[in-house]
Design a protein around this motif. Sequence first.
Motif, PDB file in Angstrom:
ATOM      1  N   MET A   6      11.875 -14.388   2.238  1.00 42.16           N
ATOM      2  CA  MET A   6      11.990 -13.195   3.072  1.00 42.16           C
ATOM      3  C   MET A   6      12.602 -13.537   4.427  1.00 42.16           C
ATOM      4  SD  MET A   6      10.441 -11.531   5.895  1.00 42.16           S
ATOM      5  CE  MET A   6       8.820 -12.219   6.080  1.00 42.16           C
ATOM      6  N   ARG A   7      13.495 -12.681   4.891  1.00 44.83           N
ATOM      7  CA  ARG A   7      14.084 -12.855   6.211  1.00 44.83           C
ATOM      8  C   ARG A   7      13.457 -11.840   7.161  1.00 44.83           C
ATOM      9  NH1 ARG A   7      14.872 -16.972   4.566  1.00 44.83           N
ATOM     10  NH2 ARG A   7      16.780 -18.209   4.433  1.00 44.83           N
ATOM     11  N   PRO A   8      13.018 -12.295   8.324  1.00 44.58           N
ATOM     12  CA  PRO A   8      12.303 -11.396   9.232  1.00 44.58           C
ATOM     13  C   PRO A   8      13.212 -10.349   9.847  1.00 44.58           C
ATOM     14  CG  PRO A   8      12.721 -13.506  10.291  1.00 44.58           C
ATOM     15  CD  PRO A   8      13.143 -13.662   8.861  1.00 44.58           C
ATOM     16  N   VAL A   9      12.614  -9.228  10.185  1.00 50.28           N
ATOM     17  CA  VAL A   9      13.297  -8.145  10.898  1.00 50.28           C
ATOM     18  C   VAL A   9      12.799  -8.164  12.337  1.00 50.28           C
ATOM     19  CG1 VAL A   9      13.626  -5.649  11.068  1.00 50.28           C
ATOM     20  CG2 VAL A   9      13.489  -6.758   8.809  1.00 50.28           C
ATOM     21  N   TYR A  10      13.738  -8.227  13.272  1.00 50.96           N
ATOM     22  CA  TYR A  10      13.377  -8.265  14.687  1.00 50.96           C
ATOM     23  C   TYR A  10      13.680  -6.915  15.320  1.00 50.96           C
ATOM     24  CZ  TYR A  10      13.338 -13.302  13.902  1.00 50.96           C
ATOM     25  OH  TYR A  10      13.068 -14.556  13.419  1.00 50.96           O
ATOM     26  N   GLN A 317      13.470 -18.843  14.208  1.00 51.08           N
ATOM     27  CA  GLN A 317      13.355 -18.322  12.841  1.00 51.08           C
ATOM     28  C   GLN A 317      13.005 -19.409  11.838  1.00 51.08           C
ATOM     29  OE1 GLN A 317      15.837 -15.028  11.413  1.00 51.08           O
ATOM     30  NE2 GLN A 317      16.580 -16.397   9.813  1.00 51.08           N
ATOM     31  N   GLU A 318      13.610 -20.581  11.958  1.00 52.68           N
ATOM     32  CA  GLU A 318      13.318 -21.646  10.994  1.00 52.68           C
ATOM     33  C   GLU A 318      11.849 -22.063  11.067  1.00 52.68           C
ATOM     34  OE1 GLU A 318      15.914 -24.960  11.204  1.00 52.68           O
ATOM     35  OE2 GLU A 318      17.687 -23.814  10.611  1.00 52.68           O
ATOM     36  N   LEU A 319      11.308 -22.187  12.278  1.00 55.81           N
ATOM     37  CA  LEU A 319       9.910 -22.568  12.425  1.00 55.81           C
ATOM     38  C   LEU A 319       8.998 -21.486  11.868  1.00 55.81           C
ATOM     39  CD1 LEU A 319       7.723 -24.474  13.473  1.00 55.81           C
ATOM     40  CD2 LEU A 319       7.920 -23.352  15.712  1.00 55.81           C
ATOM     41  N   MET A 320       9.312 -20.232  12.160  1.00 53.62           N
ATOM     42  CA  MET A 320       8.486 -19.139  11.653  1.00 53.62           C
ATOM     43  C   MET A 320       8.490 -19.117  10.128  1.00 53.62           C
ATOM     44  SD  MET A 320       8.041 -15.922  10.344  1.00 53.62           S
ATOM     45  CE  MET A 320       9.671 -15.178  10.359  1.00 53.62           C
ATOM     46  N   LEU A 321       9.670 -19.280   9.516  1.00 53.18           N
ATOM     47  CA  LEU A 321       9.752 -19.253   8.061  1.00 53.18           C
ATOM     48  C   LEU A 321       9.045 -20.456   7.441  1.00 53.18           C
ATOM     49  CD1 LEU A 321      13.416 -18.004   7.553  1.00 53.18           C
ATOM     50  CD2 LEU A 321      11.297 -16.734   7.168  1.00 53.18           C
ATOM     51  N   ALA A 323       6.397 -22.020   8.764  1.00 54.09           N
ATOM     52  CA  ALA A 323       4.959 -21.751   8.884  1.00 54.09           C
ATOM     53  C   ALA A 323       4.524 -20.725   7.851  1.00 54.09           C
ATOM     54  CB  ALA A 323       4.635 -21.277  10.295  1.00 54.09           C
ATOM     55  N   ARG A 324       5.320 -19.696   7.669  1.00 49.82           N
ATOM     56  CA  ARG A 324       4.990 -18.658   6.690  1.00 49.82           C
ATOM     57  C   ARG A 324       4.981 -19.231   5.279  1.00 49.82           C
ATOM     58  NH1 ARG A 324       7.811 -15.501   3.214  1.00 49.82           N
ATOM     59  NH2 ARG A 324       6.938 -13.439   2.753  1.00 49.82           N
ATOM     60  N   ARG A 325       6.008 -20.008   4.953  1.00 48.74           N
ATOM     61  CA  ARG A 325       6.119 -20.592   3.611  1.00 48.74           C
ATOM     62  C   ARG A 325       4.931 -21.498   3.306  1.00 48.74           C
ATOM     63  NH1 ARG A 325      10.730 -22.285   4.436  1.00 48.74           N
ATOM     64  NH2 ARG A 325      10.258 -24.422   5.066  1.00 48.74           N
ATOM     65  N   GLU A 326       4.577 -22.360   4.257  1.00 49.11           N
ATOM     66  CA  GLU A 326       3.459 -23.280   4.031  1.00 49.11           C
ATOM     67  C   GLU A 326       2.132 -22.528   3.915  1.00 49.11           C
ATOM     68  OE1 GLU A 326       3.586 -26.156   7.161  1.00 49.11           O
ATOM     69  OE2 GLU A 326       5.441 -27.087   6.442  1.00 49.11           O
ATOM     70  N   SER A 327       1.953 -21.517   4.736  1.00 46.10           N
ATOM     71  CA  SER A 327       0.694 -20.764   4.711  1.00 46.10           C
ATOM     72  C   SER A 327       0.540 -19.990   3.403  1.00 46.10           C
ATOM     73  CB  SER A 327       0.628 -19.805   5.906  1.00 46.10           C
ATOM     74  OG  SER A 327       0.691 -20.508   7.128  1.00 46.10           O
ATOM     75  N   LEU A 328       1.624 -19.315   2.978  1.00 45.75           N
ATOM     76  CA  LEU A 328       1.541 -18.539   1.738  1.00 45.75           C
ATOM     77  C   LEU A 328       1.393 -19.444   0.524  1.00 45.75           C
ATOM     78  CD1 LEU A 328       4.190 -15.736   2.376  1.00 45.75           C
ATOM     79  CD2 LEU A 328       1.707 -15.598   2.592  1.00 45.75           C
ATOM     80  N   ALA A 329       2.047 -20.598   0.546  1.00 41.36           N
ATOM     81  CA  ALA A 329       1.920 -21.524  -0.569  1.00 41.36           C
ATOM     82  C   ALA A 329       0.483 -22.032  -0.686  1.00 41.36           C
ATOM     83  CB  ALA A 329       2.883 -22.697  -0.400  1.00 41.36           C
ATOM     84  N   TYR A 330      -0.113 -22.359   0.447  1.00 42.05           N
ATOM     85  CA  TYR A 330      -1.505 -22.820   0.437  1.00 42.05           C
ATOM     86  C   TYR A 330      -2.427 -21.702  -0.058  1.00 42.05           C
ATOM     87  CZ  TYR A 330      -5.899 -24.869   2.039  1.00 42.05           C
ATOM     88  OH  TYR A 330      -7.176 -25.379   2.100  1.00 42.05           O
ATOM     89  N   ALA A 331      -2.215 -20.499   0.462  1.00 43.89           N
ATOM     90  CA  ALA A 331      -3.065 -19.376   0.054  1.00 43.89           C
ATOM     91  C   ALA A 331      -2.925 -19.101  -1.438  1.00 43.89           C
ATOM     92  CB  ALA A 331      -2.712 -18.134   0.863  1.00 43.89           C
TER      93      ALA A 331
END
Length: 352
Positions: A6-10, A317-321, A323-331
């Motif tokens: 997913m790409r974020p919307v700003y 954006q790279e850091l946010m993605l 963090a999101r990827r790692e968090s969702l993968a763990y969840a």
Amino acid sequence: MRDALMRPVYHPAGGDDDLRVAMVELQAGRWRAARNLLLATRSRGLRTSRTQVLAVAAAGADVVDVWLAEEPDAYDPQVMRARVFVERALRAHRQQHTGVAEFETRARHAAQMAAQRAPQDPVPWVCLLALAQIDRNQRRPEHRVRSAEPMLPPGPWQLLDEVTRRDPYNREAYHRVLQFLLSHNAPPSAQLASVFDFGRWVASWAPAGTPMLLLPAYAQVEQCRLQRAEGKVHPLWRRQWAEEPMRTYSLDAFHGWFKKADPDMRSLTDLNYLAYALWASHQYLEAADVFTAMEPYATREPWASLEERPPGATGGQELMLRARRESLAYANSHAPPASPRQNPAGHTSRLA
């Protein structure tokens, strides 16, 4: 698991569709959508945030002046005029414009006029509080009032009291104080100490459901910004988030604010700060909840300021993605197994 690509919307309006429409209309020189939006906004906290975002959209044109000329007896265009003047004054201050004093005087007068017109509205007082950061040397007496908390320096505490008297726990008011503490004429280390003291003090008594529980996270990000400006960022800086007291502050904000606040009242910026704080402190399940709640929207901060090699290179954006990827993968990998479904007779269904 949700789409990790997913790409974020700003967008400053985030998921507030009505606010987004009003912003587009203001930028096109039309004010009726903003008028209708404010008339329908009953929550003082939501009204505060919406007027602030609308002012950012309107500050570059004369659309609010046109609105006030068309409805000279209405209050909303008057308070929006104060909002726009404050936004212009703050921009002039950031750009070190030679006419900043004139912008500030005009904004202060407009805010005072709005406060007289609607004594119970917190927004004019938020405007006056926002202007305090321009007065770096605290020449105005209302900007050097002693705090009830002995650890905090003199500042615009009476203005903060005026806001909270009208709207307790007004989010913008407390963040305007943070901006003042970061801008007043003091060494950077003293500024940072004041920000930490303020954040921890407020978080110690802020009730559940209020976004002030996140103030320690904002202070921690400011520490990183300051250290990077001085070239002193420790390579293991992220570990501080997993240590006490930051880990507890982050979890308190998750359980006390995120889980209890009205989703429509949650600031998108606050969600991003909380997502970072939880991810950095290895609270991946909680971080995944926050990332899911804010999809598909995101803000540049705090990610841009905390990005590595070099900071801000991708706007965060790279850091946010990551963090999101790692968090969702763990969840996803730690999700509890689905309970067997029951049929009306109480027997377990074999259907998947």
